[in-house]
Design an enzyme around this catalytic site. Structure first.
Site, mmCIF file in Angstrom:
data_model
loop_
_atom_site.group_PDB
_atom_site.id
_atom_site.type_symbol
_atom_site.label_atom_id
_atom_site.label_comp_id
_atom_site.label_asym_id
_atom_site.label_seq_id
_atom_site.Cartn_x
_atom_site.Cartn_y
_atom_site.Cartn_z
ATOM 1 N N ASN A 43 5.355 2.983 -12.104
ATOM 2 C CA ASN A 43 5.959 2.519 -10.865
ATOM 3 C C ASN A 43 5.676 3.544 -9.768
ATOM 4 O O ASN A 43 5.620 4.752 -10.003
ATOM 5 C CB ASN A 43 7.451 2.210 -11.014
ATOM 6 N N ILE A 44 5.440 3.013 -8.570
ATOM 7 C CA ILE A 44 5.118 3.837 -7.411
ATOM 8 C C ILE A 44 6.027 3.369 -6.278
ATOM 9 O O ILE A 44 5.879 2.255 -5.777
ATOM 10 C CB ILE A 44 3.632 3.691 -7.016
ATOM 11 N N GLU A 45 6.985 4.229 -5.929
ATOM 12 C CA GLU A 45 7.973 3.858 -4.922
ATOM 13 C C GLU A 45 7.506 4.207 -3.520
ATOM 14 O O GLU A 45 6.569 4.988 -3.328
ATOM 15 C CB GLU A 45 9.303 4.561 -5.214
ATOM 16 N N ASN A 46 8.198 3.626 -2.557
ATOM 17 C CA ASN A 46 7.913 3.851 -1.156
ATOM 18 C C ASN A 46 9.239 3.829 -0.414
ATOM 19 O O ASN A 46 10.141 3.081 -0.803
ATOM 20 C CB ASN A 46 6.980 2.750 -0.649
ATOM 21 N N ALA A 47 9.350 4.604 0.656
ATOM 22 C CA ALA A 47 10.587 4.603 1.441
ATOM 23 C C ALA A 47 10.906 3.205 1.963
ATOM 24 O O ALA A 47 12.068 2.851 2.121
ATOM 25 C CB ALA A 47 10.486 5.606 2.587
ATOM 26 N N ALA A 48 9.879 2.414 2.216
ATOM 27 C CA ALA A 48 10.071 0.995 2.557
ATOM 28 C C ALA A 48 10.084 0.239 1.232
ATOM 29 O O ALA A 48 9.046 -0.148 0.710
ATOM 30 C CB ALA A 48 8.951 0.511 3.463
ATOM 31 N N TYR A 49 11.268 0.111 0.643
ATOM 32 C CA TYR A 49 11.416 -0.392 -0.729
ATOM 33 C C TYR A 49 10.619 -1.653 -1.085
ATOM 34 O O TYR A 49 10.090 -1.735 -2.188
ATOM 35 C CB TYR A 49 12.890 -0.634 -1.066
ATOM 36 N N GLU A 56 4.400 -2.445 -14.594
ATOM 37 C CA GLU A 56 3.747 -3.587 -15.231
ATOM 38 C C GLU A 56 2.713 -4.220 -14.306
ATOM 39 O O GLU A 56 1.591 -4.517 -14.714
ATOM 40 C CB GLU A 56 4.777 -4.663 -15.615
ATOM 41 N N CYS A 90 7.792 -9.028 -11.918
ATOM 42 C CA CYS A 90 6.789 -8.684 -12.926
ATOM 43 C C CYS A 90 6.618 -9.810 -13.931
ATOM 44 O O CYS A 90 5.500 -10.111 -14.351
ATOM 45 C CB CYS A 90 7.163 -7.390 -13.634
#
Length: 132
Positions: A43-49, A56, A90
């Protein structure tokens, strides 16, 4: 499945690459093709959810972008004490690219398979091309 241990190991390796500064909940995934190739994802998160991507989908999109559509199994893991199941988004993407009888193995921090389901069991009555 003969590559089960190798697939779990690959998912655990991807877990270490997860970028999770917000949730602090890393997830790793490994997708096995029928010819034995493994695609990993985290998983790769971002401040803009909303633009965050799950492990997956990362693994699936890597396989598809390489032209691999003949998929055999998926492992999802996390550092949780209990197995981590794919989210709804997913599940929909998995059902788009994987056969309904393909196994999805869910492990936990000890690397043991706690839940094993087919794609069809994870998303019964999935929305597909036939529904359009």
């Amino acid at each position: 499945m003969e590559n089960k241990e190798k697939l779990i190991e690959a998912a655990n390796q991807m877990l270490e690459r997860a970028y999770t500064p917000y949730s602090k909940f890393p997830v790793g995934a490994a997708l096995l093709t029928k010819d034995g190739k493994i695609y990993g994802g985290c998983n790769i998160e971002n401040a803009a959810y909303p633009v965050t991507i799950c492990a997956e989908r990362t693994a699936l999109f890597k396989a598809v972008s390489e032209g691999d559509y003949d998929l055999a199994a998926l492992v999802v893991t996390s550092r949780s004490q209990h197995a981590t199941s794919p989210c709804g988004s997913c599940r929909q993407v998995i059902s788009e690219f994987c056969s309904s009888d393909m196994p999805v193995l869910m492990t936990h921090e000890r690397g043991e398979i706690e839940i094993e389901r087919t794609v069809g069991e994870l998303l019964p009555a999935a929305f597909s091309e036939g529904d359009m």
